[in-house]
Every structure is written in structure tokens, then in C-alpha cells.
Design a protein around this motif. Structure first.
Motif, short mmCIF file in Angstrom:
data_model
loop_
_atom_site.label_atom_id
_atom_site.label_comp_id
_atom_site.label_asym_id
_atom_site.label_seq_id
_atom_site.Cartn_x
_atom_site.Cartn_y
_atom_site.Cartn_z
N SER A 43 1.19 -1.11 0.05
CA SER A 43 0.24 0.18 -0.58
C SER A 43 1.08 1.27 -0.12
O SER A 43 1.58 0.74 0.42
CB SER A 43 -0.53 0.11 1.32
N PRO A 44 0.19 2.65 -0.22
CA PRO A 44 1.00 3.44 -0.28
C PRO A 44 1.73 3.58 0.85
O PRO A 44 2.98 4.51 1.23
CB PRO A 44 -0.12 4.54 -0.84
N TYR A 48 5.75 4.16 2.41
CA TYR A 48 6.30 5.27 3.17
C TYR A 48 7.01 5.02 4.84
O TYR A 48 7.68 5.39 4.33
CB TYR A 48 4.76 5.93 3.72
N ILE A 118 -1.61 9.97 4.86
CA ILE A 118 -1.41 9.06 3.56
C ILE A 118 -2.99 7.66 4.40
O ILE A 118 -2.98 6.93 4.33
CB ILE A 118 0.00 7.99 4.23
N ARG A 121 -6.19 8.32 4.60
CA ARG A 121 -7.02 8.41 3.21
C ARG A 121 -7.05 6.40 2.97
O ARG A 121 -7.64 6.79 2.12
CB ARG A 121 -5.63 8.08 1.64
N GLU A 122 -5.76 6.14 2.99
CA GLU A 122 -6.69 4.59 3.25
C GLU A 122 -7.79 3.81 4.16
O GLU A 122 -8.11 2.52 3.52
CB GLU A 122 -5.19 3.17 3.48
N ASP A 430 0.66 13.26 -1.96
CA ASP A 430 0.17 13.12 -3.32
C ASP A 430 2.11 11.88 -4.20
O ASP A 430 1.99 11.40 -4.92
CB ASP A 430 0.35 13.96 -4.23
N ASN A 432 4.30 10.77 -2.15
CA ASN A 432 4.48 9.36 -1.92
C ASN A 432 3.52 8.50 -3.14
O ASN A 432 3.95 7.18 -2.90
CB ASN A 432 3.83 8.87 -0.79
N GLU A 433 2.21 8.83 -3.35
CA GLU A 433 1.68 8.14 -4.29
C GLU A 433 1.82 7.81 -5.35
O GLU A 433 1.86 6.45 -6.10
CB GLU A 433 0.21 8.31 -4.05
N ARG A 434 2.80 8.51 -5.91
CA ARG A 434 3.53 8.58 -7.61
C ARG A 434 4.39 7.81 -7.31
O ARG A 434 4.75 6.45 -7.95
CB ARG A 434 4.09 9.94 -8.32
N HIS A 436 5.62 5.41 -4.87
CA HIS A 436 4.64 4.04 -4.30
C HIS A 436 4.15 3.09 -6.58
O HIS A 436 4.71 1.98 -6.61
CB HIS A 436 3.21 4.60 -4.01
#
Length: 454
Positions: A43-44, A48, A118, A121-122, A430, A432-434, A436
């Protein structure tokens, strides 16, 4: 550095998160790297947790307050939890210091805030709920620091968040169901001791306890490299004997009551996977177990970005940073350096394994519990920083004078910092999602290997 400028995220020139991970992997156990990448892919938030080195470089690219404290270096929300004190009290505190290093206080605050964005969001929190969570956490840190700034040095040093008979900062205002769930987590952690771990990780063979093989996560020394088993046994025995000298004299007496009976390599954590970590099983004359973890200590990911006189041993760096930041540390926490069978010198720190250690599964928490937990983390982080730095400098910089702070709902000048760090947390989530997604693409292309569900 104006308070509002803490919102800025300034990626460094040539930023390559995967190259950062690969560089870390050069000194790690090769067969465990697929486990690390697999765990980070989950997961993101998992990415992280394993990406402290990436964020350290990102933070270094921006300005700083210049107000130095002993940083945790990896102060995300899952690195706070429960453990037992020497007085057999249960406390809530920071519990990971692999990256501890002196640096600007706000780096830890930003890592905590971004982790909450983060994780939020999850867990499905709405944007406004996440905003309230991150702003409230930074405000709690700032106002806690103002409280510590109004106390004597001894009062700050004695401050701790005990879980007996309860933890008000965590439990207040929780719904009944959430209080019950929290109490269950706390109670469960009290059962996580040496006896519990030994029952789970070992079996009896001819009257002697031996680790159970579960490769690649847990591999007994006798199976790891049969041709090197004798040399490795001597090496770890030497490590245990020499580590004894880093303990206080009374604790050496305690350690001397135990004999080493078995050893195994264990993959631990997310970011730490691939570093050398050993479990050492000892027993006293009555067969009662003591389980120690010997974990390799490499240079802090913060060190390349924050010049500071280095200690002579990375294990000592971790131990002394932990003792400085924690309210109460493991009585068997120590360090040593040994030369491996490959001729390479490596530093280790040792501690008890799972001494009442516990924490929350962040992804499963409801908004109310998440908010109370984040406030407890903020208070704990402020206390740790106040022990090592000057709380008055930090409080005044944050436009929050020492002493009582305004109640919730009353604006104060320091709120600029709260909002700025919350903005930073969104921008970093944002990014971190990129990152991941970039790891996922690298695994799909075959650039990096990954083993899932381990």
C-alpha cells in the motif's frame, strides 16, 4: 524560515526514489530484498514506512528552522506504541530509533503529519476529516511543547504516558466501542513477552528449545549456512559477550544468569528488511527464557543531509538516541561491533524482543480513535524533543509562548504552522502515491524483485 513556508515541498534535483532504495540494498542481505519490496508494495502507507531515506532527501531540499533536537528520524504514526518499563508499567512512547540523529525539530513533525494523511486516505477518511486530523495533530504538538516550555527540566524528564490505569490522552471522548477496542489492544500487548514469543517461534527438541524454521522470515542459524554454522555461532556468541560491556554493572549481573541456547535470523519491519537481525534465545537455570534481538545499525538516513559529529558506533548512536528520547528504555538495551564471517565490520544494538510491545493497526481505526491516537503521538513527540532540545526556543518560534495555551476554538498565531504542515502533508501524500506507483512499475518490468504476502 517563516511558519507559512513549512507548506513547501521542494523535490531535489535528480530525484529518483527507486535509486535511493537500491542504494540502501547494496549493503543488505540480498535474498531478503524481494521481501522488503513486496512489503512496501502492499500500500502507499507501507511504501511510506519503508521510504524514510527518500523523505530525508526531500526534507533536506527545503529550508529548516535551524532549531536542533534529537530526531527520531522515522516518526510515522506506526512507530508509536506500547511497551513495558523496568518498573513493569506499561507506557505509550516512540518505539523505533534506527534513524535517530540530531536535526531540525519540524522534520519529525512533518513525517508524523504526512503519515496521518496517507493512513487517513487508506482508511477512507474524507478530505475534511484528514485535514482536521493533521491540523489537530500539529496543534497538539505545538501546544504540548508550550506546556513543556513552562516546566522545569526535571518535570519534562519525568513526564511519561502511562497506561495504568489508563491513558487519558488516548481514551478521552472515544465512543464506547472504540474504548473497548483500544483496551483490547493494550491488554494484548501485555501478553507479548519472551514466554509468548518463545512459545510461538520455538519448539522443544530433546529437552532443549530450538527456533522453528520459517524461511525466509525466520531461519535458524543451523540451517542458514551449514558450512558457516560454527563460525557464525562463534561470531554471535562474541557479539553477546562483548555487548555485555555496554550495560550498567547491575544489568551485567542479570545477563550473566542466562546461557545462550539457540540463534536465528529474523526479517523484521518494512524499511528494516534486509538489514541483519538476529534472535538470541537464552535461558536461566530453571529454563525460563530471555529473548534478545540483535539488529544491525547502519548510518542514519538523515546523516548525509545533516552534518553532525558521528559517534564511533552506529549501534551506540541508536541506543543513546533512544535513551535520550524515550521516557523509559529497556534495561538490556546495548550495542557492540563485530567482524562478520565475510570480514566486514558491522555495528549492532541489542534489546529484549517484544517486551509488552504493541500498537494499533492504523488502517483499521475509526476517525475518533485515529484523532485521539494522533494527539497522543504529538504529545509524545513533543516530550521527546523537549528532553533533547530547548522547548522554549521551539515554543517561541511556533508563536506559542510557554505555559497554558488557548482552548480549542480560540485562534492563536501559531495556527499558521498547523495549516502549513497540513498542506505539506497533502503534497507529500500525493508524492508518495507517485513513488509507490513507480515501485509497482519497476517490479512489473523486472527492474526490482518482489515477494508478496510475507
Amino acid at each position: 524560515m517563516p511558519l507559512g513556508s513549512h507548506a513547501q515541498l521542494a523535490p531535489w534535483a535528480g530525484r529518483d526514489p527507486l535509486a535511493t532504495l537500491e542504494e540502501q540494498g547494496r549493503t543488505r542481505v540480498p535474498e531478503l530484498l524481494p521481501v522488503r519490496y513486496g512489503r512496501m508494495l502492499a500500500s502507499p502507507f507501507a511504501f511510506y514506512r519503508g521510504g524514510a531515506a527518500i523523505m530525508a532527501a526531500d526534507l533536506a531540499a527545503a529550508g529548516s528552522s535551524g532549531i536542533t533536537v534529537q530526531l527520531c528520524g522515522d516518526a510515522h504514526v506506526s512507530n508509536f506504541g506500547f511497551f513495558g518499563t523496568p518498573e513493569r508499567k506499561q507506557v505509550f512512547d516512540l518505539n523505533d530509533f534506527d534513524e535517530t540523529w540530531p536535526g531540525p525539530f519540524e522534520w519529525d513533525v512533518k513525517r508524523l503529519a504526512a503519515s496521518l494523511e496517507i493512513a487517513g486516505r487508506e482508511t477512507g477518511l474524507r478530505r475534511k476529516e484528514r485535514r482536521a486530523l493533521t491540523v489537530g495533530t500539529v496543534r497538539a504538538y505545538r501546544r504540548s511543547m508550550a506546556e513543556f516550555a513552562g516546566q522545569s527540566a526535571l518535570e519534562v524528564w519525568y513526564a511519561r504516558a502511562e497506561l495504568q490505569p489508563g491513558l487519558p490522552r488516548l481514551m478521552k471522548e472515544l465512543p464506547k466501542a472504540a474504548r473497548a477496542a483500544t483496551a483490547k489492544v493494550v491488554s494484548k500487548s501485555r501478553g507479548r513477552d519472551a514466554a509468548h514469543a518463545v512459545a510461538k517461534l520455538t519448539r522443544s527438541e530433546f529437552g532443549q528449545r530450538r527456533f522453528v524454521s520459517d524461511p525466509p522470515i525466520l531461519v535458524p542459524l543451523r540451517e542458514l549456512a551449514p558450512e558457516l554454522a560454527e563460525d557464525l555461532t562463534k561470531l554471535l556468541s562474541q557479539l553477546l559477550e562483548q555487548y555485555r560491556s555496554s550495560l550498567q554493572p547491575d544489568r551485567r549481573v542479570l545477563l550473566d544468569r542466562y546461557q545462550l541456547v539457540d540463534m536465528a535470523r529474523k526479517a523484521v519491519g518494512v524499511g528494516s528488511v534486509g538489514t541483519r537481525a538476529w534472535l538470541l534465545l537464552l535461558t536461566d537455570e530453571l529454563g525460563n527464557p530471555l529473548l534478545l534481538q540483535a539488529k544491525e545499525a547502519a548510518e542514519s538516513v538523515l546523516a548525509p543531509h545533516l552534518p553532525w559529529p558521528a559517534l564511533d558506533n552506529q549501534g551506540r548512536r541508536v541506543v543513546e538516541g533512544q535513551r535520550l528520547m524515550q521516557a523509559s528504555s529497556d534495561i538490556l538495551l546495548g550495542w557492540q561491533r563485530v567482524t562478520g564471517v565475510d570480514g566486514v565490520e558491522r555495528d549492532f544494538y541489542l534489546r529484549q524482543f517484544r517486551d509488552w510491545k504493541g500498537g494499533f493497526e492504523i488502517e483499521t481505526l475509526d476517525p475518533a480513535t485515529m484523532a485521539r491516537l494522533s494527539e497522543a503521538c504529538a504529545w509524545t513527540l513533543a516530550r521527546a524533543h523537549a528532553r533533547s532540545g530547548d522547548p522554549r526556543d521551539i515554543a517561541l518560534y511556533l508563536a506559542t509562548p510557554p505555559g497554558p495555551t488557548p482552548p480549542d476554538g480560540v485562534s492563536d498565531a501559531g495556527a499558521v504552522f498547523d495549516e502549513a504542515v497540513a498542506d505539506f502533508a497533502v503534497a507529500y501524500a500525493d508524492q508518495n502515491e507517485r513513488d509507490h506507483a513507480e515501485l509497482a512499475a519497476a517490479v512489473d518490468s523486472g527492474r526490482l524483485p518482489a515477494v508478496h504476502d510475507l
